[in-house]
Design a protein around this motif. Structure first.
Motif, PDB file in Angstrom:
ATOM      1  N   GLU A  35     -16.893   0.055   0.911  1.00  0.00           N
ATOM      2  CA  GLU A  35     -16.251  -1.233   0.607  1.00  0.00           C
ATOM      3  C   GLU A  35     -14.766  -1.019   0.311  1.00  0.00           C
ATOM      4  O   GLU A  35     -14.396  -0.025  -0.310  1.00  0.00           O
ATOM      5  N   ILE A  36     -13.950  -1.959   0.753  1.00  0.00           N
ATOM      6  CA  ILE A  36     -12.519  -1.933   0.456  1.00  0.00           C
ATOM      7  C   ILE A  36     -12.309  -2.847  -0.748  1.00  0.00           C
ATOM      8  O   ILE A  36     -12.410  -4.062  -0.627  1.00  0.00           O
ATOM      9  N   GLY A  37     -12.059  -2.255  -1.899  1.00  0.00           N
ATOM     10  CA  GLY A  37     -11.925  -3.025  -3.133  1.00  0.00           C
ATOM     11  C   GLY A  37     -10.593  -3.754  -3.210  1.00  0.00           C
ATOM     12  O   GLY A  37      -9.540  -3.149  -3.025  1.00  0.00           O
ATOM     13  N   SER A  38     -10.629  -5.050  -3.472  1.00  0.00           N
ATOM     14  CA  SER A  38      -9.395  -5.845  -3.525  1.00  0.00           C
ATOM     15  C   SER A  38      -8.504  -5.460  -4.707  1.00  0.00           C
ATOM     16  O   SER A  38      -7.311  -5.738  -4.702  1.00  0.00           O
ATOM     17  N   ALA A  39      -9.066  -4.790  -5.708  1.00  0.00           N
ATOM     18  CA  ALA A  39      -8.251  -4.336  -6.841  1.00  0.00           C
ATOM     19  C   ALA A  39      -7.336  -3.180  -6.434  1.00  0.00           C
ATOM     20  O   ALA A  39      -6.270  -2.993  -7.011  1.00  0.00           O
ATOM     21  N   ASP A  40      -7.751  -2.418  -5.415  1.00  0.00           N
ATOM     22  CA  ASP A  40      -7.009  -1.225  -5.002  1.00  0.00           C
ATOM     23  C   ASP A  40      -6.182  -1.421  -3.742  1.00  0.00           C
ATOM     24  O   ASP A  40      -5.250  -0.651  -3.488  1.00  0.00           O
ATOM     25  N   THR A  86      -4.572  -3.982   8.547  1.00  0.00           N
ATOM     26  CA  THR A  86      -3.922  -2.844   7.890  1.00  0.00           C
ATOM     27  C   THR A  86      -3.858  -3.121   6.392  1.00  0.00           C
ATOM     28  O   THR A  86      -3.361  -4.164   5.982  1.00  0.00           O
ATOM     29  N   TYR A  87      -4.399  -2.187   5.624  1.00  0.00           N
ATOM     30  CA  TYR A  87      -4.375  -2.268   4.160  1.00  0.00           C
ATOM     31  C   TYR A  87      -3.518  -1.129   3.624  1.00  0.00           C
ATOM     32  O   TYR A  87      -3.550  -0.024   4.148  1.00  0.00           O
ATOM     33  N   ARG A  88      -2.778  -1.422   2.567  1.00  0.00           N
ATOM     34  CA  ARG A  88      -2.038  -0.380   1.838  1.00  0.00           C
ATOM     35  C   ARG A  88      -2.532  -0.366   0.391  1.00  0.00           C
ATOM     36  O   ARG A  88      -2.860  -1.415  -0.161  1.00  0.00           O
TER      37      ARG A  88
END
Length: 161
Positions: free
Chosen positions: A129-134, A157-159
């Motif tokens: 899971e890609i945590g929205s907090a991080d 793309t996530y940073r």
């Protein structure tokens, strides 16, 4: 910079029986353009899923097999930490799978290049899971389903925040 690059379904499915779940030519092109000229880190099973090493990339393969034989321009290591140490320090390095390697690398990554495939499929390998907090979404590009692509998908793309 450490980047995870992956194509994952809505349920984070990425593979089954050591194979991909879909054939998306534009995603393959994106993967090739993004990773060419770089070091790519993967687990042994991911490496073995290729017919031959991917051109113009240095493969770093993580395996517990001490006598694992690989072609030229491939590096064999026994852990993610050793894989990272074998890569140049000031270059972007890509984690390309599989599920366990992604899970180990997630806390260390700076960026995620995710192709979100708009379907839900049965699988035995999943992306974490890609945590929205991080993570912060910094770009997205939608690709509709067409005659060459059985599913629509979005390049995301996530940073790290």
């Amino acid at each position: 910079m450490l980047t995870l690059i992956v194509a994952a379904a809505e349920n984070n499915a990425i593979g089954k029986n050591n194979g991909l779940l879909w054939h998306l030519p534009d995603d393959f092109k994106h993967f090739k353009q993004t990773t060419t000229g770089h070091y790519i880190i993967m687990g042994r099973k991911t490496f073995e899923s290729f017919p031959k090493p991917l051109p113009n990339r240095t493969h770093v393969i993580i395996t517990r097999q001490s006598d694992y034989k690989v072609p030229e321009n491939c590096i064999v290591v026994s852990s993610l930490q050793k894989a990272l140490k074998s890569c140049p320090e000031n270059e972007e390095v890509f984690i390309i799978g599989g599920g366990e390697i992604y899970k180990q690398a997630m806390p260390l990554a700076d960026k995620i290049e995710l192709t979100r495939v708009h379907t839900t499929l049965d699988a035995d390998t999943f992306f974490p899971e890609i945590g929205s907090a991080d993570w912060q979404l910094v770009s997205e590009q939608f690709h509709p389903k067409d005659e060459k692509h059985a599913f629509s998908f979005t390049f995301l793309t996530y940073r790290r925040k």
